[in-house]
Design an enzyme around this catalytic site. Structure first.
Site, PDB file in Angstrom:
ATOM      1  N   ASN A 158       0.923  -1.115   0.056  1.00  0.00           N
ATOM      2  CA  ASN A 158      -0.024  -0.033   0.107  1.00  0.00           C
ATOM      3  C   ASN A 158       0.808   1.171   0.019  1.00  0.00           C
ATOM      4  O   ASN A 158       2.030   1.108   0.101  1.00  0.00           O
ATOM      5  CB  ASN A 158      -1.199  -0.157   1.239  1.00  0.00           C
ATOM      6  CG  ASN A 158      -0.170  -0.232   2.461  1.00  0.00           C
ATOM      7  OD1 ASN A 158       0.646   0.903   2.800  1.00  0.00           O
ATOM      8  ND2 ASN A 158      -0.355  -1.240   3.265  1.00  0.00           N
ATOM      9  N   LYS A 164     -12.319  -2.354  18.577  1.00  0.00           N
ATOM     10  CA  LYS A 164     -10.969  -2.993  18.758  1.00  0.00           C
ATOM     11  C   LYS A 164     -10.779  -2.822  20.336  1.00  0.00           C
ATOM     12  O   LYS A 164      -9.632  -3.185  20.621  1.00  0.00           O
ATOM     13  CB  LYS A 164     -10.080  -2.409  17.664  1.00  0.00           C
ATOM     14  CG  LYS A 164     -10.106  -2.943  16.480  1.00  0.00           C
ATOM     15  CD  LYS A 164      -8.890  -2.780  15.380  1.00  0.00           C
ATOM     16  CE  LYS A 164      -9.186  -2.985  14.092  1.00  0.00           C
ATOM     17  NZ  LYS A 164      -7.905  -2.724  13.244  1.00  0.00           N
TER      18      LYS A 164
HETATM   19  N1  CTP Z   1      -4.161  -2.804  11.758  1.00  0.00           N
HETATM   20  C1  CTP Z   1      -3.318  -4.028  12.262  1.00  0.00           C
HETATM   21  N2  CTP Z   1      -3.422  -5.244  11.677  1.00  0.00           N
HETATM   22  C2  CTP Z   1      -4.038  -5.275  10.568  1.00  0.00           C
HETATM   23  C3  CTP Z   1      -4.720  -4.042   9.959  1.00  0.00           C
HETATM   24  C4  CTP Z   1      -4.964  -2.962  10.703  1.00  0.00           C
HETATM   25  O1  CTP Z   1      -2.798  -3.784  13.334  1.00  0.00           O
HETATM   26  N3  CTP Z   1      -4.043  -6.388   9.775  1.00  0.00           N
HETATM   27  C5  CTP Z   1      -3.991  -1.410  12.516  1.00  0.00           C
HETATM   28  C6  CTP Z   1      -3.429  -0.596  12.045  1.00  0.00           C
HETATM   29  O2  CTP Z   1      -2.127  -0.363  12.277  1.00  0.00           O
HETATM   30  C7  CTP Z   1      -3.938   0.772  12.412  1.00  0.00           C
HETATM   31  C8  CTP Z   1      -5.551   0.283  12.427  1.00  0.00           C
HETATM   32  O3  CTP Z   1      -5.467  -1.217  12.651  1.00  0.00           O
HETATM   33  O4  CTP Z   1      -3.677   1.028  13.706  1.00  0.00           O
HETATM   34  C9  CTP Z   1      -6.458   0.712  11.301  1.00  0.00           C
HETATM   35  O5  CTP Z   1      -6.670  -0.197  10.578  1.00  0.00           O
HETATM   36  P1  CTP Z   1      -7.625  -0.440   9.352  1.00  0.00           P
HETATM   37  O6  CTP Z   1      -7.034  -1.247   8.454  1.00  0.00           O
HETATM   38  O7  CTP Z   1      -7.827   1.046   8.838  1.00  0.00           O
HETATM   39  O8  CTP Z   1      -8.989  -0.478  10.336  1.00  0.00           O
HETATM   40  P2  CTP Z   1      -9.787  -2.012  10.037  1.00  0.00           P
HETATM   41  O9  CTP Z   1     -10.313  -2.166  11.341  1.00  0.00           O
HETATM   42  O10 CTP Z   1      -9.033  -2.984   9.208  1.00  0.00           O
HETATM   43  O11 CTP Z   1     -11.048  -1.455   9.315  1.00  0.00           O
HETATM   44  P3  CTP Z   1     -11.298  -1.376   7.517  1.00  0.00           P
HETATM   45  O12 CTP Z   1     -10.432  -2.063   6.817  1.00  0.00           O
HETATM   46  O13 CTP Z   1     -12.620  -1.577   7.343  1.00  0.00           O
HETATM   47  O14 CTP Z   1     -11.197   0.313   7.288  1.00  0.00           O
END
Ligand code: CTP
Length: 412
Positions: free
Chosen positions: A210, A341
């Protein structure tokens, strides 16, 4: 504003912006600082030492070979006297000399000898600033922990318009004092920060990733370190120099990030998940390069571990801070992530083509159970410092040194 006077060594180098440096002295003194001016020989061509002597109330130092001045306070003593060194203006020439660690005049020698933080306010023609030689020098200096203030964009003495003007004296003084009054709000704490993207391998030559640059996470690690914490930075692949004094663990995939973070948070006080961890990863990694065959190709992806949610589920657990990068409905999505979370704090920002990724500035919305604060557009480092202060305040509201009002935002 600092209550206690700070001892600041102001280095003036030979650029036209030196005509503004006496005003830098005044602004620093207004904020309670003692200022010792050191001029390079070329700075003398622009402003008379007498001007600086009048505004600083101290004799200006100019040469390594001034026996009387050296007898009063030798240059090494002067380097130790300084609580901060500010070079304003810093010419392209001086930045180059600083990069090479030269010690051929008093100011360069002082920069080499001091253990105090060094700040530079560059000032030069826009093409000189944009030149890769200068840009490389600046990157090296930043990598060594030198803080670059500016430059600003606008009309230049040479008649051109662009980036390269020295910041205005009031802004230089303000930013410098902000740095110096940064309090050790996380002293004695162990902080783990994750940063950057992850790479999910498809085959030996391809991966899914990404646009995260890691800049925000690296700034958070630096701010936590400045605030006195012991910092572990778990970093995905990025092209950044880690802040000094921070322990770096390099990882590539979400699975590696997961393993490294869970190991590092054992016994930690704070976890800040600034990494853009993949949500999905290929179900198989092909051992050989995939060959093209049909007109379409379907990749099967499976969920990657949610590092943040897992850290939040640990018992005992650290204070857990998440990041949310959203393209729409910032507050609603971020608040739902905070709750889903079970986080202590979430820092949300809008991302898109014009904002967020790979920029040096950003704006954040902080949300926590029972309150929120808006941090307007600023450098990522400044935002990171404000985030760190908020974390300290939320962890122990009664001990945090800054008033709640000073940080802005509402506390329910
Ligand atoms: N994060 C993580 N591990 C993952 C994905 C995300 O620890 N596999 C953490 C990121 O470091 C960040 C937060 O989660 O602090 C936000 O992640 P995001 O992907 O935006 O949130 P999601 O809960 O996955 O929601 P969505 O994908 O629906 O936006």
């Amino acid at each position: 504003m600092a209550e206690t006077p700070r001892r600041i060594l102001l280095g003036v180098t030979g650029g036209i912006a030196a005509y503004k440096s006496p005003d830098v002295v005044r602004r620093l003194r207004e904020r309670g600082a003692e200022v010792q001016v050191v001029m390079t020989p070329s700075a003398r061509e622009f402003v008379a030492p007498l001007t600086f002597q009048a505004v600083s109330g101290r004799e200006v130092r100019e040469s390594l070979w001034d026996a009387a001045a050296e007898a009063a306070m030798g240059h090494i003593e002067l380097a130790r006297w300084a609580e901060a060194v500010l070079i304003a203006p810093a010419t392209a020439e001086f930045l180059a000399r600083l990069t090479h660690g030269r010690a051929d005049d008093l100011l360069a020698t002082l920069c080499l000898a001091t253990t105090a933080p060094v700040f530079v306010a560059p000032a030069m023609n826009r093409a000189m600033w944009a030149n890769p030689a200068t840009q490389d020098n600046v990157k090296i200096l930043q990598g060594r922990g030198i803080t670059v203030l500016g430059p600003a964009r606008g009309e230049q003495a040479c008649g051109e318009v662009g980036e390269g003007r020295m910041l205005e004296p009031a802004e230089i003084a303000e930013r410098l004092m902000q740095h110096l009054t940064c309090e050790p709000v996380l002293a004695g704490s162990r902080v783990v920060v994750s940063a950057g993207p992850t790479r999910e391998r498809i085959d030996p030559v391809r991966y899914i990733s990404n646009r995260s640059s890691g800049k925000m996470g690296y700034a958070v690690a630096q701010a936590a370190r400045e605030a006195g914490a012991d910092v572990v930075l778990v970093s995905g692949p990025v092209a950044l120099t880690p802040p000094s004094g921070v322990h770096v663990v390099r990882v590539e995939s979400a699975a590696e990030m997961h393993a490294a973070v869970l190991q590092a948070v054992n016994g930690a006080d704070v976890y800040i998940g600034a990494a853009a961890v993949a949500d999905y990863t290929p179900s198989v990694i092909h051992p050989q390069k995939l060959k093209k065959q049909a007109d379409t190709l379907t990749l099967e992806l499976v969920r990657a571990p949610d590092v943040l949610a897992e850290v939040a589920a640990l018992r005992p657990r650290p204070f857990v801070v998440g990041f949310a990068a959203e393209t729409e409905q910032l507050e609603a999505y971020a608040r739902s992530k905070l709750e889903r979370k079970a986080l202590d704090l979430i820092a949300a920002n809008l991302v898109g083509d014009e904002t967020g990724f790979d920029r040096d500035d950003n704006a954040l919305l902080l949300l926590w159970p029972g309150g929120q604060a808006t941090l307007p557009q600023d450098s990522k480092l400044s935002l990171a410092r404000q985030l760190v202060r908020r974390i300290a305040l939320l962890r122990s509201p009664e001990q945090a040194p800054a008033g709640r009002e000073a940080l802005g935002g509402s506390l329910a």
